[in-house]
Design a protein around this motif. Structure first.
Motif, mmCIF file in Angstrom:
data_model
loop_
_atom_site.group_PDB
_atom_site.id
_atom_site.type_symbol
_atom_site.label_atom_id
_atom_site.label_comp_id
_atom_site.label_asym_id
_atom_site.label_seq_id
_atom_site.Cartn_x
_atom_site.Cartn_y
_atom_site.Cartn_z
ATOM 1 N N SER A 103 0.835 -1.203 0.000
ATOM 2 C CA SER A 103 0.000 0.000 0.000
ATOM 3 C C SER A 103 0.867 1.249 0.000
ATOM 4 O O SER A 103 0.573 2.221 -0.714
ATOM 5 N N GLU A 104 1.928 1.199 0.803
ATOM 6 C CA GLU A 104 2.841 2.348 0.862
ATOM 7 C C GLU A 104 3.523 2.558 -0.490
ATOM 8 O O GLU A 104 3.633 3.693 -0.971
ATOM 9 N N GLU A 105 3.964 1.449 -1.119
ATOM 10 C CA GLU A 105 4.598 1.556 -2.437
ATOM 11 C C GLU A 105 3.608 2.094 -3.467
ATOM 12 O O GLU A 105 3.965 2.929 -4.300
ATOM 13 N N ASP A 106 2.362 1.607 -3.405
ATOM 14 C CA ASP A 106 1.340 2.078 -4.343
ATOM 15 C C ASP A 106 1.058 3.559 -4.130
ATOM 16 O O ASP A 106 0.936 4.323 -5.090
ATOM 17 N N ARG A 107 0.966 3.973 -2.868
ATOM 18 C CA ARG A 107 0.726 5.375 -2.556
ATOM 19 C C ARG A 107 1.881 6.233 -3.058
ATOM 20 O O ARG A 107 1.666 7.284 -3.679
ATOM 21 N N THR A 108 3.102 5.767 -2.848
ATOM 22 C CA THR A 108 4.279 6.519 -3.310
ATOM 23 C C THR A 108 4.285 6.605 -4.833
ATOM 24 O O THR A 108 4.553 7.668 -5.399
ATOM 25 N N ARG A 109 3.979 5.491 -5.493
ATOM 26 C CA ARG A 109 3.955 5.472 -6.956
ATOM 27 C C ARG A 109 2.889 6.438 -7.480
ATOM 28 O O ARG A 109 3.134 7.227 -8.392
ATOM 29 N N ARG A 110 1.704 6.417 -6.874
ATOM 30 C CA ARG A 110 0.635 7.326 -7.306
ATOM 31 C C ARG A 110 1.002 8.778 -7.053
ATOM 32 O O ARG A 110 0.702 9.665 -7.868
ATOM 33 N N LEU A 111 1.635 9.019 -5.912
ATOM 34 C CA LEU A 111 2.055 10.382 -5.588
ATOM 35 C C LEU A 111 3.087 10.876 -6.600
ATOM 36 O O LEU A 111 2.992 12.017 -7.081
ATOM 37 N N GLU A 112 4.045 10.006 -6.950
ATOM 38 C CA GLU A 112 5.050 10.384 -7.940
ATOM 39 C C GLU A 112 4.389 10.621 -9.299
ATOM 40 O O GLU A 112 4.763 11.562 -10.016
ATOM 41 N N GLU A 113 3.430 9.784 -9.648
ATOM 42 C CA GLU A 113 2.709 9.954 -10.913
ATOM 43 C C GLU A 113 1.950 11.280 -10.917
ATOM 44 O O GLU A 113 1.942 12.004 -11.916
ATOM 45 N N THR A 114 1.335 11.617 -9.791
ATOM 46 C CA THR A 114 0.609 12.882 -9.678
ATOM 47 C C THR A 114 1.569 14.055 -9.817
ATOM 48 O O THR A 114 1.278 15.032 -10.534
ATOM 49 N N TYR A 115 2.741 13.974 -9.137
ATOM 50 C CA TYR A 115 3.738 15.049 -9.270
ATOM 51 C C TYR A 115 4.198 15.177 -10.714
ATOM 52 O O TYR A 115 4.364 16.285 -11.236
ATOM 53 N N ARG A 116 4.393 14.017 -11.368
ATOM 54 C CA ARG A 116 4.833 14.051 -12.760
ATOM 55 C C ARG A 116 3.766 14.707 -13.644
ATOM 56 O O ARG A 116 4.073 15.543 -14.495
ATOM 57 N N ILE A 118 1.518 16.863 -12.651
ATOM 58 C CA ILE A 118 1.491 18.294 -12.315
ATOM 59 C C ILE A 118 2.630 19.011 -13.016
ATOM 60 O O ILE A 118 2.435 20.100 -13.585
ATOM 61 N N ASP A 119 3.838 18.407 -12.983
ATOM 62 C CA ASP A 119 4.974 19.024 -13.661
ATOM 63 C C ASP A 119 4.722 19.136 -15.153
ATOM 64 O O ASP A 119 5.040 20.169 -15.785
ATOM 65 N N GLN A 120 4.147 18.079 -15.729
ATOM 66 C CA GLN A 120 3.850 18.098 -17.159
ATOM 67 C C GLN A 120 2.828 19.184 -17.485
ATOM 68 O O GLN A 120 2.985 19.936 -18.457
ATOM 69 N N ALA A 121 1.766 19.288 -16.667
ATOM 70 C CA ALA A 121 0.756 20.325 -16.894
ATOM 71 C C ALA A 121 1.368 21.713 -16.726
ATOM 72 O O ALA A 121 1.051 22.650 -17.481
ATOM 73 N N THR A 122 2.280 21.847 -15.754
ATOM 74 C CA THR A 122 2.944 23.132 -15.534
ATOM 75 C C THR A 122 3.797 23.495 -16.745
ATOM 76 O O THR A 122 3.781 24.647 -17.206
ATOM 77 N N GLN A 123 4.541 22.496 -17.253
ATOM 78 C CA GLN A 123 5.375 22.745 -18.426
ATOM 79 C C GLN A 123 4.512 23.138 -19.628
ATOM 80 O O GLN A 123 4.866 24.047 -20.395
ATOM 81 N N GLN A 124 3.376 22.451 -19.791
ATOM 82 C CA GLN A 124 2.475 22.782 -20.891
ATOM 83 C C GLN A 124 1.916 24.197 -20.723
ATOM 84 O O GLN A 124 1.820 24.967 -21.683
ATOM 85 N N ALA A 125 1.547 24.534 -19.468
ATOM 86 C CA ALA A 125 1.022 25.882 -19.211
ATOM 87 C C ALA A 125 2.087 26.940 -19.481
ATOM 88 O O ALA A 125 1.800 27.992 -20.073
ATOM 89 N N LEU A 126 3.328 26.640 -19.056
ATOM 90 C CA LEU A 126 4.418 27.586 -19.305
ATOM 91 C C LEU A 126 4.666 27.734 -20.797
ATOM 92 O O LEU A 126 4.897 28.854 -21.294
ATOM 93 N N GLU A 172 8.953 29.578 -9.796
ATOM 94 C CA GLU A 172 9.071 29.669 -8.345
ATOM 95 C C GLU A 172 7.740 29.959 -7.710
ATOM 96 O O GLU A 172 7.440 29.519 -6.607
ATOM 97 N N SER A 173 6.883 30.701 -8.366
ATOM 98 C CA SER A 173 5.592 31.047 -7.789
ATOM 99 C C SER A 173 4.656 29.837 -7.724
ATOM 100 O O SER A 173 3.767 29.786 -6.909
ATOM 101 N N ARG A 174 4.882 28.836 -8.563
ATOM 102 C CA ARG A 174 3.997 27.648 -8.522
ATOM 103 C C ARG A 174 4.348 26.737 -7.361
ATOM 104 O O ARG A 174 3.541 25.975 -6.911
ATOM 105 N N THR A 175 5.573 26.766 -6.875
ATOM 106 C CA THR A 175 5.943 25.908 -5.761
ATOM 107 C C THR A 175 5.715 26.626 -4.504
ATOM 108 O O THR A 175 5.093 26.665 -3.655
#
Length: 175
Positions: A103-116, A118-126, A172-175
């Motif tokens: 469960s912890e590994e799955d949560r970590t994997r999902r969290l990393e996927e969510t961060y990825r 978010i980063d992708q959406a941020t890059q697209q927005a930029l 910097e303002s997004r973080t």
């Protein structure tokens, strides 16, 4: 009453001999045909009683041994049951730990996927912001120069404008 006056108490030697002979014959007949079989029946009964008592003692000893064996088996069964329970607890704990870890590994994997994502959406927005800024810069430059630029000029102006804009403040303002 005198001793010699009663005919039943009177000593008559012939009668005495015949009484003794009759007694002897009766004793011999009883001994041969009655006392022997009666004694034999008594001995047989005594032997059967002795044998029954021996069997009862043997059965009692066997029952005692069976009881001890039963107690030993119950103790062994209790020990085995405790060992089985301990093993089951150990397996359950390891299963619980495995599920927690997964469960912890799955949560970590999902969290990393969510961060990825978010980063992708941020890059697209930029990138979209850059395009908009470039387009607005081009429009502003066109109005300033009052002339229409060629595609090559437009691309050159966009590249220059993008290189001059500091996007690190936006990141910097997004973080």
């Amino acid at each position: 009453m005198l001793v010699g006056t009663n005919p039943l108490v009177e000593v008559i030697p012939g009668l005495m001999v015949w009484t003794l002979v009759a007694f002897g014959i009766t004793f011999w007949v009883l001994k041969r045909y009655a006392f022997g079989p009666v004694q034999k029946l008594i001995d047989e009964r005594r032997d059967r009683i002795r044998q029954t008592l021996d069997e009862a003692d043997h059965a009692r000893e066997e029952a005692r041994e069976l009881l001890e064996e039963h107690r030993r088996l119950i103790g062994q069964a209790k020990s085995e049951a405790e060992a089985i329970l301990a093993e089951a607890r150990k397996v359950a704990d390891s299963q619980r730990e495995r599920v927690r870890r997964e469960s912890e590994e799955d949560r970590t994997r999902r969290l990393e996927e969510t961060y990825r994502q978010i980063d992708q959406a941020t890059q697209q927005a930029l990138a979209e912001i850059r395009r908009e800024v470039a387009s607005l810069s081009l429009l502003a430059a066109e109005k300033i120069t009052r002339k229409s630029l060629t595609d090559a000029d437009q691309q050159r102006l966009i590249d220059e404008a993008l290189s001059e804009i500091d996007f690190s403040q936006l990141e910097e303002s997004r973080t």
